[in-house]
Design a protein around this motif. Sequence first.
Motif, mmCIF file in Angstrom:
data_model
loop_
_atom_site.group_PDB
_atom_site.id
_atom_site.type_symbol
_atom_site.label_atom_id
_atom_site.label_comp_id
_atom_site.label_asym_id
_atom_site.label_seq_id
_atom_site.Cartn_x
_atom_site.Cartn_y
_atom_site.Cartn_z
ATOM 1 N N LEU A 1 -1.467 -3.143 -1.277
ATOM 2 C CA LEU A 1 -0.477 -2.097 -1.543
ATOM 3 C C LEU A 1 -0.387 -1.206 -0.308
ATOM 4 O O LEU A 1 -1.358 -1.070 0.429
ATOM 5 C CB LEU A 1 -0.898 -1.272 -2.758
ATOM 6 N N TYR A 2 0.782 -0.600 -0.091
ATOM 7 C CA TYR A 2 0.938 0.273 1.072
ATOM 8 C C TYR A 2 0.274 1.611 0.776
ATOM 9 O O TYR A 2 0.720 2.347 -0.102
ATOM 10 C CB TYR A 2 2.415 0.456 1.384
ATOM 11 N N PRO A 3 -0.808 1.931 1.503
ATOM 12 C CA PRO A 3 -1.600 3.124 1.162
ATOM 13 C C PRO A 3 -0.819 4.428 1.309
ATOM 14 O O PRO A 3 -1.132 5.399 0.645
ATOM 15 C CB PRO A 3 -2.757 3.096 2.164
ATOM 16 N N HIS A 4 0.193 4.436 2.180
ATOM 17 C CA HIS A 4 0.893 5.695 2.444
ATOM 18 C C HIS A 4 2.063 5.914 1.494
ATOM 19 O O HIS A 4 2.773 6.895 1.613
ATOM 20 C CB HIS A 4 1.368 5.728 3.892
ATOM 21 N N MET A 5 2.267 4.979 0.565
ATOM 22 C CA MET A 5 3.387 5.135 -0.367
ATOM 23 C C MET A 5 2.852 5.343 -1.777
ATOM 24 O O MET A 5 1.774 4.875 -2.123
ATOM 25 C CB MET A 5 4.250 3.871 -0.367
ATOM 26 N N LEU B 1 -1.617 -6.676 4.474
ATOM 27 C CA LEU B 1 -0.611 -5.616 4.407
ATOM 28 C C LEU B 1 0.632 -6.015 5.218
ATOM 29 O O LEU B 1 1.768 -5.828 4.781
ATOM 30 C CB LEU B 1 -1.206 -4.319 4.956
ATOM 31 N N ALA C 1 2.358 -8.846 3.307
ATOM 32 C CA ALA C 1 3.094 -8.331 2.151
ATOM 33 C C ALA C 1 4.414 -7.721 2.614
ATOM 34 O O ALA C 1 5.460 -7.918 1.988
ATOM 35 C CB ALA C 1 2.251 -7.300 1.413
ATOM 36 N N VAL D 1 5.484 0.367 8.046
ATOM 37 C CA VAL D 1 4.174 0.039 7.483
ATOM 38 C C VAL D 1 3.029 0.328 8.451
ATOM 39 O O VAL D 1 2.060 0.982 8.100
ATOM 40 C CB VAL D 1 4.135 -1.433 7.014
ATOM 41 N N PRO E 1 2.702 4.372 10.014
ATOM 42 C CA PRO E 1 2.108 5.366 9.104
ATOM 43 C C PRO E 1 0.595 5.204 8.943
ATOM 44 O O PRO E 1 -0.116 6.182 8.722
ATOM 45 C CB PRO E 1 2.812 5.087 7.768
ATOM 46 N N GLN E 2 0.098 3.967 9.085
ATOM 47 C CA GLN E 2 -1.344 3.756 8.925
ATOM 48 C C GLN E 2 -2.133 4.310 10.106
ATOM 49 O O GLN E 2 -3.291 4.689 9.963
ATOM 50 C CB GLN E 2 -1.693 2.265 8.801
#
Lengths: 364, 285
Positions: A85-89, B177, B180, B195, B198-199
């Motif tokens: 899952l996208y951690p920032h969303m 990630l 996906a 994606v 932001p990480q």
Amino acid sequence: MRVILRDITKKFGTFVAVDNLNLNIHDGEFVALLGPSGCGKSTTLLMLAGIYKPDKGKIIFGNKNVTHELPKDRNVGMCFQNYALYPHMTVFENIAFPLKLRKMPRDIIEKKVNQIARKFHLDSLLNRRPSEISGGQQQRVALARALVKEPKILLLDEPLSNLDSGLRISMRAEIKKLQKDLGITTVFVTHDQTEALSMCDKIAVMNKGTLQDFDTPEKLYSQPKNQFIAEFIGNPPMNFLDVVCIREGDKVYLKGTSFKIELPERAKREFAQIQNGEKVILGIRPENLKLTSEGQNTVKGEIYVVEPLGRDKLVNVKIGTNRIKVIAPQDYNGNMGENVFVRLDMDKIHLFSSEDGNSLRMSA
Amino acid sequence: MPQVKRNKRGILHSAPIYIFLILVSLPIVIAYLWLFASSFSSKLTLGIFPKGLTLNNWRFLWSEIKLGLTAFESIWPVTLNSILLAGSITILEVIISLLAGFALSRMDFPGKDLIMKTTIILHAFPGVALLIALFYVLNFINLLDSIMGVVLVKVALELPMATWMIKGFFDEIPWELEWAAYIDGCNKFQLWYKVILPQIKPGISAVAIFAFLAGWSEFIYSYTFLFSSEHYTLAVFLKNLIGDFRFLDYGLLAAAGLFYLIPVIVFFLISQKSLMKINFGGIKG
Ligand SMILES: Nc1ncnc2c1ncn2[C@@H]1O[C@H](COP(=O)(O)OP(=O)(O)OP(=O)(O)O)[C@@H](O)[C@H]1O
Ligand SMILES: [Mg+2]
């Protein structure tokens, strides 16, 4: 949509991860890719998704060759073992992400996300981050994200392996039901044979990058094509004994270190190709063995250890140098070190070549 | 309430520790106090108690200052040089370390191990030992007495550390990630923008903060490679203020020093949160 893998080979450097794989998956089928760790299951799935390019072979969805298509053009939904899952969303944004990338209007996205969130009981979590929800909830979010774009094919890479055993069993049923309701062609990767047997229409058993067999769970269970499948499918696993085949007149015997048993008519027909004096491996499942008193066609052994399983007991018996497991009723009270006699259900035996492990059954 | 009681006892127990800590940090506190007080006063009594409040020491903000033979119309051009230096270092370092960190974390290529090892050695290498060699190099490529020359040197020396930091952030992003994101419909650019970036945002801000602070406080290379007064940075300017001890104006020095300190403090207050998130090389603390 039907999925065809034709002569698929994938190498990492010189290491062959998937070797000449052929699979023919019908529309709406629920297929398991089953095999031990490192056998190339995930690699196969990632080739279906378009993440890895096969070094050789073709991938066909429906009537279209998609071998060289990018993942975004394949319309597959995928759920990873670690959910990714996208951690920032937030949960909402995670589920909405595939729709946003398709430039759907805002209100339709909202409607679809809310709809699927209700279905997966995620309504109250939509504003949380993935790090703020439990593993089971994360798994449902991942499923929702994979399904929200209404893909033609669903790919699941060990989606249940990070859940506790209770949740795992209930999710098995949930996923099976969901798959049948949606009628979506699904490929499910697992190394847990119980999962594969209980959920899927067909199972592709893999070992070391090669396909061992692709068939229904019943067929794989009752007539395994080789020793690997026989051992891998079924719990507790099949027992194996080293024996020599002896033909005397029109009778056929299997001779072990301390026993000699006769093959009944049916088994004799099934395994007619075995030569006199040929060394073979006798395979028999624990539930097809019975502890009895001395008699004809029994095998003498010594109790090694008794494991109570709740519903029944699993008795480990030493026969010569082999050790076998026998299922006994709950009230069985044999002790360690005692001598016992084991009767084999001779109609349920399997014989494998001691050279290549292939089944010696004629129809196979 | 039991909690209050515990607190009282806690204070009693930790009193010696507090006293020790206060004693140890006293010199630093006094130094800052002195800096602050003397910048606003014409005279100090007993070391830190100001006498005669004045803004005269801050005159460099609006009027000409003489340093030996050269006169600066005000401190602003010098400040601008410092900002230019620190800013360029920051931008360059972020961009290069981002690309290098990505390559080292995500790609496989021959010699990757060697590059990573030499990177660490480079970081451990004392830059001062390179002064003369760098002088020749800069002279050769015509970047002596130019701020860009100092920028290049500083970036080169800081880069290993920054790259390792960024690499650590990339290492923590699981491949799944990315996969996906591709399956959800991203192209390469969207993957990066929506994606990946932001990480690693905390990593980028950390590198930026360190780069800016290092650039701001950079002295030895500026002092060695910049000769003309129009290229002076604040650090060099301060050094020249002290330069002539006979005419040393402590009030002026204190005010200028404080002026030099302000951006650092502001920057730190803004970026504190990001700094807390750093974990070097991906080791969780
Ligand atoms: N990117 C890669 N580079 C090199 N080798 C790889 C790579 N990905 C997988 N392999 C190797 O290919 C083989 C198959 O990997 P794969 O991930 O498909 O296994 P798996 O069947 O999914 O196993 P598991 O049940 O542990 O997930 C493994 O031996 C693995 O080491
Ligand atoms: Mg895997």
